[in-house]
Design a protein around this motif. Structure first.
Motif, short mmCIF file in Angstrom:
data_model
loop_
_atom_site.label_atom_id
_atom_site.label_comp_id
_atom_site.label_asym_id
_atom_site.label_seq_id
_atom_site.Cartn_x
_atom_site.Cartn_y
_atom_site.Cartn_z
N ARG A 1 0.82 -1.21 0.00
CA ARG A 1 0.00 0.00 0.00
C ARG A 1 0.85 1.26 0.00
NH1 ARG A 1 -5.58 -1.15 0.39
NH2 ARG A 1 -5.66 -3.40 0.48
N TYR B 1 -5.92 -0.38 10.07
CA TYR B 1 -5.49 -0.12 8.71
C TYR B 1 -4.22 0.71 8.72
CZ TYR B 1 -8.77 -1.43 5.06
OH TYR B 1 -9.47 -2.12 4.12
N GLU C 1 -18.93 3.55 11.13
CA GLU C 1 -18.47 4.93 10.97
C GLU C 1 -18.00 5.15 9.55
OE1 GLU C 1 -16.48 5.10 15.42
OE2 GLU C 1 -15.23 4.96 13.64
N SER C 2 -18.37 6.29 9.01
CA SER C 2 -17.91 6.57 7.66
C SER C 2 -16.49 7.09 7.71
CB SER C 2 -18.81 7.58 6.99
OG SER C 2 -18.61 8.83 7.58
N THR D 1 -19.46 2.40 3.93
CA THR D 1 -18.08 1.96 3.85
C THR D 1 -17.18 3.04 4.43
OG1 THR D 1 -18.74 1.01 1.77
CG2 THR D 1 -16.44 0.86 2.32
N SER D 2 -16.25 2.59 5.23
CA SER D 2 -15.34 3.53 5.86
C SER D 2 -14.43 4.16 4.81
CB SER D 2 -14.52 2.80 6.90
OG SER D 2 -13.87 3.72 7.71
N LEU D 3 -14.07 5.42 5.03
CA LEU D 3 -13.32 6.16 4.03
C LEU D 3 -11.99 5.51 3.63
CD1 LEU D 3 -13.04 8.61 2.21
CD2 LEU D 3 -12.20 9.90 4.14
N PRO D 4 -11.16 5.04 4.58
CA PRO D 4 -9.90 4.42 4.13
C PRO D 4 -10.13 3.23 3.21
CG PRO D 4 -9.83 4.87 6.46
CD PRO D 4 -11.24 5.13 6.03
N LEU D 5 -11.15 2.43 3.53
CA LEU D 5 -11.47 1.28 2.69
C LEU D 5 -11.87 1.71 1.30
CD1 LEU D 5 -13.59 -0.87 5.10
CD2 LEU D 5 -11.95 -1.78 3.51
N LEU E 1 -11.19 4.55 -0.15
CA LEU E 1 -10.06 5.16 -0.86
C LEU E 1 -9.21 4.07 -1.52
CD1 LEU E 1 -8.71 7.95 1.47
CD2 LEU E 1 -9.29 8.18 -0.92
N ASP E 2 -9.02 2.99 -0.78
CA ASP E 2 -8.24 1.88 -1.35
C ASP E 2 -8.93 1.32 -2.58
OD1 ASP E 2 -6.01 1.81 0.12
OD2 ASP E 2 -6.74 0.37 1.59
#
Lengths: 1152, 384
Positions: free
Chosen positions: A721, A825, A853-854, B2-6, B8-9
């Protein structure tokens, strides 16, 4: 304004679509591969895939389909681009070598106000009648393109369709007069299937013959079955249904639940290959009784790269096009293993992050990219030019020439004799090394037949097991078997040999201005002809061309004084052609060579390091002069063989390998400082090597595969990543993730054999204990950190595990792996030195993901030290969100946490301390720092510029772009201009006006706009080529590289306004001159296009278009150069000549 | 969600397209929309506000018109101390101002050089936005309840002048070119152009009828929308609502029309098929007899509708009709809402004489922190 030059250095390699059909001729089977903006046309031959043409499209290919008009014998290609251009292409074969792409018809089908479908564009062609193409581009609309063989323009009309969310569609083979369209659609979270009859005359949809409500919830693929009954296969998340109107047959294969089917290809009416997103291939078989399908089954074939598209070629061979890994050519077998990989095609695809490092400290930057996903995940090391891997090295100075000989009598009869002796020539003497079998180079004495007290000009094995040696005083012909001199030739008294050239049977000698031509026979040397030339001979060439066999009928000679090249016929030495060189520098080396088996070239280098090359006609005529500057010193050309093709090695202060690719000469730098002489050399100890001599040493080494950009792959077996480089410890820190569900639990139940070749570390090293124990340890030891309880979140379906890998910079071996907590993450990494602390640290930012959570609410920042083979956690800090970006800034850390930028300093207790008032935006994804400036790239609100005031430690907003732009990468070009890439595949540059009045100062204006057509994930400062002193046309120290989703790497260089003005004119003229495939306007393609914004491109020069100038014929060049003016000294303007243009563009090509 | 980091990936690896990504994030922001606690608009209206319009180019300048004929312009980008300032004003009673209530204001669809306003004083004015003077004035027989300038052909203005027909004014020739008559039995008080098809417009009347017109077509209207569309027998009996129409809005692709009636319902229509989409929004009580401005935000994954309903603004998902939120902050009935496609913010105005700014929660939370810290800083500074 801002002026930039942008050019692709590495073309996109991710495969986005593929097709097979008879495109070029009615009998040849072709494979067409779409790679974002490129089409590659290949022919399927018995030896494999043979590339025949590459076509650039002014647009990203969204969908391509093959179809055939009734009564035509060839297939045509229909494509749709992202900007809704459509075209029908025909590939016509003028000859077996030359293919022409003809745009049969073209058009644009965009509706500017309609709402593009999120499910992507769907295109189906009515076959075999070819009446209409149906497209679903926008929600609620079906677009029809009626097909007409004669029409030049493709026109379309819309039909309103009530089903807004169509997930897939196909035409059914039917007997009715109007085409029947089957669709799968979603309505209030359920999926249904329906058929519509398209009434072509009334342009209406009529109710279709059948439908099926309440399908599988994830049903999203329709496979039409050509059949006596109109059947269709509906592939869902759990079921595969064969439906034929009256009834259906349903199966629920167990492995469907573990993967999602993303693509298919048809083998025949009863067999289909399906590809799943976790990289598995399945075969779907229909079983029939009395032509009626009675059952079907799905079987697993095995693992391949994550497929994006599949094409069945022939004889069980399948092309697997991949976007996230290397594409593959595979063969299917009836027994296990079912899949054999025949070939693999490198793809940098999905570059998520990259860095520029100078590992070898030679001023040559290398690019390390995080490429691929899942099992295809890897690091790629990209270097411009060709690497020589040193095998042996001897210190020797004053080498004047180097040749390899076969002196061993034992192997003379063998088919592939190997060299065993190296002849090195010095002023006044010749030395010989034996390197037959031992790995040591050993100086030996030659048989007395050799002349060792004078400088050798040439030595080689020739006809009839003989060796020829040319020195300044004589020519010796020596028998290998008897090691005795069999014949000799002397120059006339008082004269010495000044130059020589020879091949297996011919020898040419220069005695100042006298040219002597000898022929070698078995046991004798015969002088055939002698002629006196006007001036003294500077260089000669007798290399044979491919079609001539071992004897050439042409000799080329470079002359002193009048600086020209003569082409003379053999054996009578009559002048065939004379070419003046346009420079007053003497030629130092000439060489004839056949590239790619078809084109003959004559290359000539001058004493100032420049190279001229010409096409060589069989009459000896030289045409199409082109010039390239290779180095600054006299350059010698040598022919050598690498991987079955001939290439040329130019020995100079900047050694270069010259080869041809798609009938263009390519010049690749070699990663050596200087080479004076070279020869190819292959002994038992050093197979397929080169012997290279520089000023003071002599090296034997092997050479990389010849290509412009050299790419090395380090497979990781997990998705990389983020990457950071720590120079002090010589390591890379890489954040990787692996999908537990997809890789271990899900697929382990299917099969495990393929895992062993994924990554040595992922499966051999059990590091599952790392992260957890470390967390536990830290809590036990009482170091204040985020309490483990607050971090224990219930598992929430986040199935990825992140780890940090420490990788050695030389061996690319994984030295250490640290695994993070579940649901944690890894989002950012950087290497930094903090405060006065001399140690370098890796700073890693992580975020805890919670499905409810968004945006993450909790994250962590680790300060880690790699030392003595151990990774030590020095500090750990809880963050109130995801640290999306971490940068070193004034020995502190600038960290973007959700919507804030915060500065952290490193205090004496070795802990991070928050400093300075934070700055807020929506969600800050990118940070870049320069001096006191921090550039902030926001999720939605474009860019903001912050200034750091060290005295009161505060961040102050000094510029903002108020437009809505979803940035994907940002970069500081200089103090006032800022580059960003956004999610609609555009680039733009914002400029700050520091002199403006206070109230308007904060507004940054968009001064340059450009549609790139590539999703840019990362922009870094750096260059792929070595900075060369003096003559570079563009400032390379200000060059930037971008890496894209589809594996493209490009260069962006800011340029001066004057150059921009000239290039802009060239670009305009070229866009008119060069015919585009599909008749798409260049200006249209580069127009900035976002959801609510359409602006013509400005401030960017499309280098890919500019470089096409070099391929233009002379007449076209004339028309391009018209009306282009340049300023001359003294304020005059003059028209640019075609030569000026070519020179300018050739210089520009050297930036990548 | 969906969570933002996910997400974004997924975006960076090409698993989702840019458009899906931005739509999902916009939807996520819309769902957390709340009254902004940090930013407000400079108070300027002394009388109830009827109409709002954001400039179509950048979404920067907000026009507002009120019951006493006053018109103001706010700059929504410039922020001094968290307040969006007024940059232009035409107060009531001044020389050029409308005499009576301004019912509609609209920016010129292509730039911010001019805007139009129409009023109960039976006039429509075309203003030079820089000099704040009317450059053109048209008089009508009836009170102008609504006007709409076409996005496709900017010179055509459609007017609902409280008569049984609607009119079209051509700004190029300054003449009334069309009368759309014969379809309504009541008075036409609402009208709107299609944002996509040049010749298509829709009128709504006090009779509950909504008629679709092609202005090139001389023999009356194309269709009258009917709630049940089973009623094939007499086109004259087609009714879209059981009471007068108070607002209409097109989706930005022009395929769907939303109507809001005094019968407290909102309906979505398929324009091409003239068919009710039968999405049940439930009862949305309508307080205004005159007309209100509803807003449709269709830049997210699913389009979201904002409907003024009394003192609150009802926020609904248009694909399901589900009520997402009830935005309450106004102290009197809300007359207009506009959604900014550029900054993803919502503005609302009403009889309580205030314009309110609504935005996403996340931004808000941080903004308040920023402000409090900034204030804290100022304090400490002054101590020194």
């Amino acid at each position: 304004m801002s002026y930039n030059y942008i050019v692709t250095a590495h073309k996109p390699t991710a495969v986005t679509g593929c097709l097979t059909g008879n495109f070029t001729t009615p009998t040849d089977r072709n494979l067409i591969v779409a790679k974002n903006t490129r089409l590659e046309i290949l022919t399927i031959t018995e030896e494999g895939l043979k590339p025949i043409k590459e076509v650039n499209i002014y647009g990203r290919i969204s969908v391509m389909k093959k179809f055939r008009y009734p009564n035509e014998s060839k297939d045509l290609l229909f494509f749709l681009t992202d900007k809704y251009n459509v075209a029908i292409l025909e590939f016509s074969a003028e000859s077996s070598e030359n293919f022409e792409v003809i745009t049969r018809s073209h058009g644009c089908v965009s509706d500017p106000y309609a709402r593009p479908s999120e499910a992507g564009n769907l295109v189906v062609v009515d076959q075999p009648k070819a009446r209409v193409i149906a497209l679903r581009l926008y929600d609620g609309l079906l677009k029809m393109i009626p097909l007409n063989r004669e029409a030049k323009e493709l026109r379309s009309y819309n039909i309103r369709v009530e089903e807004a969310q169509i997930t897939d569609m196909c035409f059914l083979s039917s007997s009715s007069s109007d085409p029947v369209l089957a669709i799968v659609y979603e309505e209030q979270q359920t999926r249904h299937m329906k058929t519509h009859v398209i009434a072509l005359r009334d342009k209406e949809l009529m109710k279709g013959p059948w439908g099926q409500r309440n399908l599988d919830l994830e049903a999203d693929m329709l496979i039409p079955v050509e059949d006596t009954e109109t059947g269709v296969i509906i592939v869902g998340g759990e079921t595969i249904v064969y439906h034929y109107g009256q009834d259906y047959i349903c199966i629920q294969p167990s492995f469907l639940r573990t993967t999602k089917i993303s693509c298919y290809c048809r083998i025949d009416n009863n067999r289909f290959i399906l590809g799943g997103i976790c990289g598995r291939l399945f075969i779907l078989t229909l079983r029939r009784e009395n032509k009626k399908v009675v059952s079907h089954s799905l079987d697993l074939l095995g693992s391949v790269s994550i497929p994006e598209c599949l094409s069945y070629l022939d004889n069980g061979v399948v092309f697997v096009g991949s976007r996230l890994g290397d594409s593959q050519l595979i063969r299917m077998h009836a027994q296990e293993p079912f899949i054999e990989v025949l070939e693999s095609y490198t793809n940098l695809g999905a570059i998520l992050d990259m860095i520029v490092v100078d590992l070898e400290k030679q001023g040559q930057d290398q690019l390390i990219t995080c490429s691929g996903q899942g099992a295809c995940g890897s690091l790629r090391i990209i270097r411009n030019g060709i690497g020589i891997h040193e095998l042996a090295c001897v210190e020797l100075s004053g080498i004047k020439g180097i040749w390899a000989l076969r002196m061993n009598t034992a192997q003379l009869e063998e088919d592939t004799p190997t060299d065993d002796t190296l002849v090195l020539s010095f002023v006044g003497q010749t030395r010989v090394f034996n390197c037959s079998s031992t790995e040591e180079l050993e100086q030996v004495t030659l048989p007395a037949a050799f002349d060792i007290d004078s400088q050798t000009f040439c030595a080689r094995n020739v006809l009839g097991n003989q060796v020829i040696q040319v020195t300044d005083k004589r020519v010796n012909l020596i028998s290998v078997t008897s090691k005795t001199r069999v014949d000799q030739w002397f120059p006339p008294e008082g004269e010495i040999i000044t130059q020589c050239a020879c091949n297996d049977v011919q020898v040419a000698l220069a005695l100042k201005n006298v040219l002597v031509y000898l022929e070698i026979r078995d046991g004798s040397l015969t002088e055939i002809k002698r002629t006196r030339l006007e001036y003294e001979i500077a260089c000669m060439d007798l290399n044979t061309l491919d079609k001539e066999g071992d004897q050439t009928s042409i000799i080329t000679v470079g002359l002193w004084t009048d600086v020209s090249i003569l082409v003379l016929s053999l054996p009578d030495l009559e002048q065939l052609f004379r070419q003046e060189l346009p420079k007053d520098v003497i030629p130092r080396s000439v060489l004839k060579i056949t590239f790619e088996g078809s084109t003959d070239y004559l290359l000539c280098t001058l004493a100032d390091g420049s190279l001229f090359y010409y096409h060589l006609a069989s009459t000896g005529e030289l045409t199409g002069q082109k010039r390239v500057t290779l180095g600054t010193q006299p350059t010698t050309l040598r022919k050598f063989r690498s991987q079955r093709t001939w290439s040329v090695f130019a020995c100079s202060d900047r050694p270069t390998v010259i080869y041809s690719s798609t009938s263009k000469l390519v010049f690749s730098k070699v990663n050596l400082r200087e080479v004076k002489h070279m020869c190819s050399f292959s002994s038992e100890a050093f197979p397929d090597s080169l012997a290279l001599a520089s000023e003071d040493e002599f090296v034997i080494g092997t050479i990389d595969a010849i290509q412009k950009l050299h790419i090395r792959t380090v497979p990781l077996g997990e998705s990389p990543r983020r990457i950071a480089y720590q120079e002090e410890t010589g390591t890379f820190g890489v954040i990787v993730s692996r999908s537990d569900m997809a890789c271990s639990t899900r697929c382990a139940s299917l099969d495990a054999p393929n895992k062993s070749n994924a990554s040595p570390y992922a499966w051999h090293k059990d590091f599952s204990s790392f992260g957890h124990t470390q967390c536990a340890d830290r809590v036990d030891s009482g170091i204040p950190s985020c309490s483990s309880t607050s971090l224990q979140r219930p598992p929430s379906g986040c199935d990825e595990t992140f780890s940090l890998l420490i990788i050695d910079q030389n061996t690319f071996e994984v030295l250490h792996a640290m695994q993070f907590c579940p649901n944690e993450y890894g989002v950012s990494i950087c290497s930094a030195k903090l405060g006065s602390d001399p140690n370098p640290y890796y700073i890693v930012g992580t975020a805890f993901i919670n499905q409810e959570e968004s945006e993450p609410k909790v994250g962590r920042i680790f300060v880690l030290r790699w030392h003595d083979g151990k990774l030590e956690t020095i500090a750990e800090k809880e963050a109130a969100g995801a640290p999306y970006s971490i940068r070193e800034f004034h020995q502190k850390l600038a960290i973007a946490i959700n919507s804030t930028v915060r500065l952290y300093s490193w205090n004496a207790e070795k802990d991070l301390q928050s400093e300075c008032t934070p700055f807020f935006n929506i969600v800050i994804l990118h940070l870049k720092c320069l001096g006191d400036y921090i550039l902030v790239g926001d999720l939605m609100r474009s860019m903001t510029l912050l200034n750091y005031n060290a005295d009161i430690t505060s961040l102050e907003e000094i510029g903002r772009d108020y437009q809505t732009n979803w940035t994907t990468a940002v970069e500081i070009l200089d103090e006032d201009t800022f580059l960003a890439a956004e999610s609609n595949l555009n680039l733009y540059v914002c400029k700050r006006d520091p002199s403006a009045a206070d109230d308007t100062r904060q507004h940054m204006h968009e001064v340059a706009l450009y549609h790139l057509g590539e999703m840019v994930n990362v922009i870094v400062k750096g260059s792929l080529v070595m900075a060369q002193p003096g003559d570079m046309p563009l400032p390379l120290n200000k060059s930037f590289l971008y890496g894209s989703l589809h594996g493209a790497v490009g260069v962006i260089v800011p340029i001066k306004q004057e150059l921009y003005a000239i290039l802009n004119q060239i670009q305009t003229n070229l866009a008119k001159t060069i015919k585009s495939v599909g008749k798409i306007e260049h200006g249209f393609w580069r127009t900035f296009l976002a959801e609510r914004k359409i602006e013509p491109a400005t401030g960017f020069i499309d280098g890919d278009l500019i470089e096409q100038l070099l391929d233009l014929p002379k007449e076209a060049l004339e028309s391009v150069s018209q009306s282009i003016k340049v300023d001359e000294e003294g304020g005059h303007q003059r028209n640019m000549t075609p030569e000026d243009l070519v020179k300018l563009v050739e210089d520009l090509t050297r930036i990548h | 969600m969906t969570s933002l980091p996910l997400m974004l990936d997924q975006l960076r690896s090409g698993c989702i397209k840019g458009i899906s990504f931005s739509r999902a994030r916009v939807t996520e922001r819309q769902q957390s929309i709340e009254i902004s606690k940090t930013s407000d608009l400079e108070a300027c209206h002394k009388f109830p506000i009827n109409a709002l319009c954001l400039d179509p180019v950048e979404g920067r300048f907000l026009l507002s018109g009120g019951i006493a004929g006053q018109i103001f312009v706010h700059d929504t980008f410039e922020q001094s101390e968290g307040t969006l300032p007024v940059v232009a004003k035409i107060p009531h009673g001044t020389r050029y101002a409308h005499k009576y209530s301004v019912e509609t204001v609209q920016w010129f669809p292509a730039d911010t050089g001019t805007f139009t306003s129409s009023s109960m004083d039976k006039t429509l004015k075309l203003w030079d936005a820089n000099r704040l003077k009317p450059v053109f004035l048209a008089r009508f027989n009836g009170q102008v309840y609504k006007h709409h300038q076409s996005r496709v052909n900017c010179n055509l203005v459609l007017l609902a002048t409280d008569e049984s027909h609607a009119q079209i004014l051509d700004l190029n020739t300054s003449s009334k070119t069309h009368m759309l008559s014969g379809a309504h039995t009541g008075k036409v008080r609402q009208c709107i152009w299609s944002p996509v098809v040049e010749h298509l417009c829709v009128t709504g009347g006090t009779d509950g009828r909504v008629c679709i017109w092609d202005v090139r077509y001389t023999r009356g209207h194309l269709a009258a929308l009917d709630t049940d569309h089973t009623n094939q027998k007499k086109a004259n009996h087609h009714r879209a609502h059981h009471d007068r129409i108070v607002s209409m809005e097109f989706s930005s692709d022009g395929l769907e029309l939303l109507t809001y009636g005094l019968d407290h319902t909102v309906r979505i229509w398929d324009v091409a098929l003239a068919k009710n989409r039968r999405i049940n929004f439930g009862r949305i009580s309508c307080a205004s007899v005159k007309g209100v401005q509803i807003a449709l935000a269709d830049d997210g994954t699913t389009p979201v509708l904002f409907v003024p309903s009394g003192q609150s603004i009802r926020m609904c998902d248009t694909t399901t009709g589900v009520r997402l939120k009830n935005l309450r902050a106004h102290l009197d009935s809300v007359s207009a809402v506009v959604y900014c496609n550029h900054t993803k913010r919502l503005f609302s105005a009403g009889a309580d004489r205030s314009i309110l700014l609504w935005c996403s929660e996340a931004e808000l939370e941080e903004d308040s922190k920023a402000k409090s810290e900034a204030i804290a800083d100022r304090w400490s500074d002054s101590d020194d």
